[in-house]
Design a protein around this motif. Structure first.
Motif, short mmCIF file in Angstrom:
data_model
loop_
_atom_site.label_atom_id
_atom_site.label_comp_id
_atom_site.label_asym_id
_atom_site.label_seq_id
_atom_site.Cartn_x
_atom_site.Cartn_y
_atom_site.Cartn_z
N TYR A 48 -6.87 7.25 6.97
CA TYR A 48 -6.48 5.83 7.02
C TYR A 48 -5.44 5.56 8.11
O TYR A 48 -5.44 4.49 8.73
N GLU A 63 0.11 8.65 3.12
CA GLU A 63 -1.20 8.17 3.54
C GLU A 63 -2.02 9.34 4.08
O GLU A 63 -1.46 10.39 4.44
N GLU A 83 -11.71 -2.45 2.35
CA GLU A 83 -12.51 -1.72 1.36
C GLU A 83 -12.50 -2.42 0.01
O GLU A 83 -13.46 -2.36 -0.75
N ARG A 108 -7.79 -0.27 3.89
CA ARG A 108 -7.80 -0.32 2.41
C ARG A 108 -8.06 -1.75 1.91
O ARG A 108 -8.76 -1.94 0.92
N GLY A 116 0.82 -1.21 0.00
CA GLY A 116 0.00 0.00 0.00
C GLY A 116 0.85 1.26 0.00
O GLY A 116 2.08 1.18 0.03
N ASN A 163 -17.38 -0.19 -2.79
CA ASN A 163 -16.49 -0.90 -1.87
C ASN A 163 -17.09 -2.23 -1.45
O ASN A 163 -18.30 -2.44 -1.50
#
Ligand code: DAH
Length: 351
Positions: free
Chosen positions: A136, A132, A177, A174, A128, A305
């Protein structure tokens, strides 16, 4: 004449190189050598001797010329072979100088080893963003507005809403999601905090784990981490969970692995205190816990999502471990800064 030719024959035979032989030739057949002079002087001899002397001198000269030619041939062949042998190139040998072959950094090796272990347990690897959002990195992970980790002294802020991630945990949100449950993922990556001393560097690495399913308990977490501990530190290892606090897990634990240097006893054979675990018998390796229901609630249940993270229906566990720390324990690396100094004497010792 006999004497002369015998001497010449002996010297021809003794010549060890074509250059030496050439000197012998000049000495016996060169323009000012005895035999050619004799031949040239035949005309001055009394008539009755001319024929005989001329014949013998000619014979002797041809004889020597033939001998020299033959010996020259032998020597030339030998010399050619010598040169070929000296010049020989073995095209099957490695190039010279040998090209230095690189290797993976010990942290990359450790990351891949950890990924392999969790892949073997059924997890998928995700990565990821390092940059950020506050959402998150903190909010969705149930950090209250006043949580100390949010302080400007503890986090690199790029703006009020954007940070360099302080942990790999934001990828929990994430991942949820993007994928409906059941979810089994590990997320290795670089993280950042404004710390710098012998045991902290502003950049380091973590590997996050997240498992969400139905009926997941702390026992599943413990079993998973026991498998990890044994794969990394040896089959004899045990793990223990100690109560702790993290905003995004409830309950939260710190996980220790029994010390592999003293087999968990805290002392060495000679009775001295184990230096690795400082006599504790346990090594702290990571933070973990059951995913806090508030974290599921932060995963939006929209069309786009993945839905399904209903805190009433799913449970899960999560952990985060420092990759530098795992590699330090495993290899006995004494100082965190060695990882980033790029000294080949250090880096060359791994793999
Ligand atoms: N994010 C925590 C840290 O950086 C580590 C951690 C603790 C991650 C517990 C987790 C967890 O997923 O459940 O200190």
């Amino acid at each position: 004449m006999r004497e002369l030719t015998e001497k010449a024959r002996a010297e021809i035979a003794a010549a060890g190189s074509s250059a030496q032989l050439e000197q012998v030739r000049v000495r016996y057949l060169g323009r000012r050598a005895e035999l050619p002079l004799l031949l040239r002087g035949v005309a001055q001899l009394p008539p009755e001797q001319r024929a005989e002397v001329g014949r013998q001198a000619n014979l002797a000269r041809r004889d020597l010329e033939a001998l020299i030619a033959e010996r020259m041939e032998t020597l030339a062949v030998g010399e050619m072979q010598g040169r070929l042998a000296a010049d020989a190139i073995d095209v099957t040998l490695p190039g010279s100088p040998t090209v230095p072959v690189g290797r993976l950094h010990v942290l990359t090796q450790t990351t891949r080893e950890l990924e392999d272990i969790f892949l073997g347990l059924g997890f998928t690897v995700l990565e990821g963003p390092e940059v950020e959002t506050v959402h998150y990195n903190f909010d969705a992970l149930n950090h209250g507005k006043t949580h100390p980790a949010r302080a400007r002294t503890d986090t690199f802020y790029l703006s009020n809403e954007v940070v360099l991630r302080t942990h790999t945990s934001p990828m929990q949100i994430r991942a949820m999601e993007a994928h409906p449950p059941p979810l089994y993922v590990v997320i290795p990556g670089r993280v950042f905090r404004p710390d710098s001393d012998a045991t902290h560097t502003p950049q380091f690495h973590q590997i996050e784990g997240l498992a969400v399913d139905e009926d997941i308990t702390l026992a599943d977490l413990k079993g998973t981490l026991l498998a990890f501990a044994r794969a990394v530190f040896g089959d004899e290892r045990q793990v223990r969970l100690r109560p702790h606090f993290f905003p995004f897990t409830e309950p939260s634990v710190e996980v220790d692995v029994s010390c592999f240097q003293c087999s968990g006893s805290g002392s060495m054979r000679d009775g001295s205190r184990c230096a690795l675990c400082k006599g504790e018998g346990w090594l702290e390796v990571l933070g973990a816990g059951e995913v806090d229901p508030n974290v599921y609630s932060a995963v939006p249940d929209t069309e786009r999502n993945a839905p399904g993270y209903d805190p009433e229906k799913v449970q899960g566990y999560a952990w985060g471990m420092g990759i530098e720390r795992i590699a330090m324990l495993k290899h006995g690396i004494p100082d965190l800064r060695l990882y980033f100094e790029n000294d080949l004497r250090f880096l060359g010792q791994f793999g």
